[in-house]
Design an enzyme around this catalytic site. Sequence first.
Site, PDB file in Angstrom:
ATOM      1  N   GLU A 175      10.592  31.951   4.402  1.00  0.00           N
ATOM      2  CA  GLU A 175      11.767  31.121   4.696  1.00  0.00           C
ATOM      3  C   GLU A 175      12.883  31.310   3.494  1.00  0.00           C
ATOM      4  OE1 GLU A 175      10.721  26.991   5.390  1.00  0.00           O
ATOM      5  OE2 GLU A 175       9.640  27.602   7.379  1.00  0.00           O
ATOM      6  N   GLU A 373       4.747  30.061  11.714  1.00  0.00           N
ATOM      7  CA  GLU A 373       4.427  28.322  11.438  1.00  0.00           C
ATOM      8  C   GLU A 373       5.129  27.799  12.887  1.00  0.00           C
ATOM      9  OE1 GLU A 373       6.200  26.533   8.082  1.00  0.00           O
ATOM     10  OE2 GLU A 373       5.358  28.194   6.774  1.00  0.00           O
TER      11      GLU A 373
HETATM   12  O1  IFM Z   1       5.530  22.632   4.839  1.00  0.00           O
HETATM   13  C1  IFM Z   1       6.370  23.312   5.193  1.00  0.00           C
HETATM   14  C2  IFM Z   1       6.223  24.846   4.930  1.00  0.00           C
HETATM   15  O2  IFM Z   1       5.969  24.993   3.550  1.00  0.00           O
HETATM   16  C3  IFM Z   1       7.251  25.813   5.293  1.00  0.00           C
HETATM   17  N1  IFM Z   1       7.583  25.539   6.430  1.00  0.00           N
HETATM   18  C4  IFM Z   1       7.863  24.122   6.812  1.00  0.00           C
HETATM   19  C5  IFM Z   1       6.849  23.313   6.790  1.00  0.00           C
HETATM   20  C6  IFM Z   1       7.107  22.037   7.059  1.00  0.00           C
HETATM   21  O3  IFM Z   1       8.238  21.348   6.599  1.00  0.00           O
END
Ligand code: IFM
Length: 467
Positions: A175, A373
Amino acid sequence: MTQPSDDYRESGLEFPEDFVFGSATASYQIEGGVTEGGRGPSIWDTFSHTPGRVYGGHTGDVACDHYHRWESDLDLIAELGLDAYRFSIAWPRIQADGTGPANQQGLDFYSRLVDGLLARGIRPVATLYHWDLPQALEDRGGWTDRDTAYRFAEYAHLAGEALGDRIHTWTTLNEPWCSAFLGYGNGHHAPGIRNRKASLVAAHHLNLAHGLGVSALREAVRSDALMSVTLNPQVARGDHDTSPEAIRRVDAVGNRIFTGPMLRGEYPKDLLEDTAAVTDWAFVRPGDLELIHQPIDVLGINYYSTSTVRMAERDLPISQEGTLIPGSEQVVEFLPQDGPFTDMGWNIAPDAFEQLLLDYQRDFPGLPLMITENGAAYPDRLEDGRVHDKARIDYLRRHLTAVHRAVQRGADVQGYFVWSLMDNFEWAFGYSKRFGITYVDYETQERTLKDSARFYQELVRTHRIPA
Ligand code: IFM
């Protein structure tokens, strides 16, 4: 024939046999042991120890104590039957101050972790940068300093040399949007800088780090290892007259700022125009785009929710020949959204997830996608040794349905990693938000599988969304 449900609450849908199911974590969020094994401080150590930055003054000093409990955590992953585990390597464990030779103790920690995964038949998926920049590099400008990209490539090479014979998939950055815009734009994340130009400079240097990192890895790791980057596409929607323009702007600065150079070898023209008042982009040097535009094998997508936007006029004084006169500019306005929401206040929109996957498949044909994710925070309670997290199961069911529908409609999605394996340090929210499918009691460090973990375990076993 039965019609697909509008609310995406399906069960029984079957995923392809080779579809990969895993879970994800990140170093600073779970490891603790921040002064052990030769680890140097990261920007998140500094940020979390700065009063007022993180909810309740929480820090990652201990987190889930994974640094000491990694073996039993791997047993947990094995108990769930997961095919793969996505973890991140803490750069300051490999190079305490971000430069120079590797710290052997740091490499050994990850080497043991990777061997432990392989011994349990779990595929290791490693992210090189999930936000814990060595503080020493931040002291020289962090991601606003071009040299950080070159230091990242050096670190990638060291990690690749040590682990490259065993890691299945390498992800350069997690990200980068968050690193650039939350880290240097609004200051909600470490290093806590608020400067529009700095966020764009940081975005470019993150892009450069990605390209240089892929090249450095390719030299060091086995030839069949997969190269990847994980993005968190900003999904903007809206049905006002001005929404299309707002959506275009969000897409430019939120998404195409990364996919443009990484996957097409160019910055989008409209992005350069939209940001012309902030910077002339002179920090992009000749040859940079070629360095950034490296072939990758799979694109990681993190998805949680959407935003609703339209354009609005913002009053601001405009400088004209040294005097300030009243004026206004057109800005993107983020509007309140309809629920339901998770504990983060994020709306639940699985339909947007399905569309996003189809859009990426259309825009980047031939590039497989991996959901690196997806998940939800809820205020879980441990009662009589159980956590009945029905809302999380519902969230997962809807988003798995969305993935399944996208696959049915032709998207080449190769797998899904739930965020997260266990509750952990949720950045500026500290430990107040629980994203895990495993409950962590932070007093005792005891782990308890939530009902959602049982749901996920059943999904992984049968490859069907459980009833
Ligand atoms: O916890 C975070 C992760 O580190 C990166 N993506 C989003 C998740 C939730 O906010």
